[in-house]
Design a protein around this motif. Sequence first.
Motif: not given
Length: 306
Positions: A1, A38, A40, A140, A259
């Motif tokens: 995102m 996912h 980060h 990503e 995310d």
Amino acid sequence: MKNWPLALVFIAQAAINFVVTAAPAWAANYTGPLFDAHLHYNQEAWNGQTGPHPVADVLARMQQGGVRAIVSNSRPNDGTKLLAESALTRQAGVSVVPFIRLYRNRADYDSWFRDETIFDMVQAEFAKGTAAGPFRGIGEFHLYDSANANGAVAKKLMAFAEEKNLAVLAHVDDTAIDLLMANTPSQGQKARLIWAHTGIGGASVARVDALLARYPLLMGELSYRPGLTCSDGPGTERLCPEWRALLLKYPTRFLIGSDTWVNQRWLYYGDLMQGYRAWLGDLPADVARNIGWNNGARLFGLPLAP
Ligand SMILES: [Zn+2]
């Protein structure tokens, strides 16, 4: 995102929190392990270990959420190495699957697909690996214009990933999935592509179905996926019928993810995982176990949940 106004993120999160808090007693949540596919761990989260979310903090959040494995990537890659190499991570019982991020800084988001220095950096990082083991994937990465899937460096990276058996985490639209797959030696038949958000722009269920049928190793990661969950009113959030049918049709092809692209996502990490547990509880136990854990475990050779 990226690029969501923060206020919007807070409003969306507040809605999720409300729903989770008000989850009906009759929905038996999934209680098994979770594989966060996912994640980060960007610089602003830890900031030289003095940021708001040092390693001990994010590990505590994972443990509280029942997350036992993560795909980790970070801008720059130091955050992922920090997590993968920390003794605290081993003590917490969290398996880290490290991915190589393409971005050294924010400017790289919009030019990586034609920037030869990014390809050099990815090759150098892959050659070095982490002290805890080799990198297992790339991403990503983002493509806001699907045509850039044919950028010179995008093409090289897809071929490199297939050659080295690396997974690829891609935030792209459905058109770019076809273009990226066409840029692999196997024409997508052996490409280990994880579709971040399974199309954040809301590709139709029929289109997602067709892509899963066409590319046997394509996986859909479900954070932020529009239309995934439906609500008939407060406290009744469930999987929307057509999505429930798709998950049942392809029970081995979907993953969940946090995310954590901004620090605010770390604050709500536990709520995000509770949200997944709620709708996973809508599914037969074996399907919930697949999407919650086993699909990620199979991808990266971790033990399956019984
Ligand atoms: Zn992301």
